[in-house]
Scaffold this active site. Structure first.
Site, mmCIF file in Angstrom:
data_model
loop_
_atom_site.group_PDB
_atom_site.id
_atom_site.type_symbol
_atom_site.label_atom_id
_atom_site.label_comp_id
_atom_site.label_asym_id
_atom_site.label_seq_id
_atom_site.Cartn_x
_atom_site.Cartn_y
_atom_site.Cartn_z
ATOM 1 N N LYS A 61 1.211 4.012 -2.761
ATOM 2 C CA LYS A 61 0.785 5.634 -2.836
ATOM 3 C C LYS A 61 2.092 6.691 -3.712
ATOM 4 C CE LYS A 61 -3.954 5.525 -1.513
ATOM 5 N NZ LYS A 61 -4.718 6.716 -2.536
ATOM 6 N N THR A 68 -10.351 2.958 8.052
ATOM 7 C CA THR A 68 -10.354 2.773 7.235
ATOM 8 C C THR A 68 -10.329 1.265 8.255
ATOM 9 O OG1 THR A 68 -8.641 2.474 6.376
ATOM 10 C CG2 THR A 68 -9.903 4.238 5.084
ATOM 11 N N TYR A 84 0.810 -0.990 -0.352
ATOM 12 C CA TYR A 84 0.184 0.426 0.430
ATOM 13 C C TYR A 84 1.013 0.933 0.083
ATOM 14 C CZ TYR A 84 -3.309 3.228 1.015
ATOM 15 O OH TYR A 84 -3.786 4.696 1.741
#
Length: 129
Positions: free
Chosen positions: A74, A105, A70
């Protein structure tokens, strides 16, 4: 072979997560390929004065433990966006990125459950929230 190397690093104390290939590909598709393809489809139709607002994550800069796919995705997306801003700024197209830090999240649920983590982040926020 890649997993064997990752496990060897982990055995030496490095925080390396061996993510499955399917999850890696999904993360890359969601976080790099999707925005890149959207930009390809959209940018040529935009006029001077247009604006693109991208939602990123502070993880692109500071990283978060056990989130290598991730955070790497990003960071890659932000670099692509800087290139787009550089290439299309002369046409009057503006590109901004918003990078929140610890948004609640499913991916950040572990951090929110760990005592003190959210408070430590909030202390660093200029608005304190």
């Amino acid at each position: 072979m890649g997993q064997a190397i990752a496990r060897a690093f982990a055995a030496d104390g490095a925080k390396v997560v061996v993510a499955g290939r399917e999850q890696q590909l999904k993360t890359l598709a969601d976080q790099i390929k999707g925005p890149f393809q959207m930009l390809q489809d959209l940018i040529e139709t935009m006029e001077s004065g247009s604006s693109i607002i991208n939602i990123s994550s502070a993880a692109a800069i500071i990283g978060f433990e056990n989130r290598m796919a991730y955070t790497g995705a990003k960071a890659g997306t932000e670099h692509v966006l800087r290139e787009v801003a550089n290439e299309y700024g002369c046409r009057g197209i503006r590109l901004n990125t918003i990078a929140p830090v610890l948004t609640e999240t499913p991916l950040s649920a572990d951090y929110h459950r760990t005592p003190g983590v959210v408070d430590a982040f909030v202390e660093e926020y200029p608005l304190g929230r």
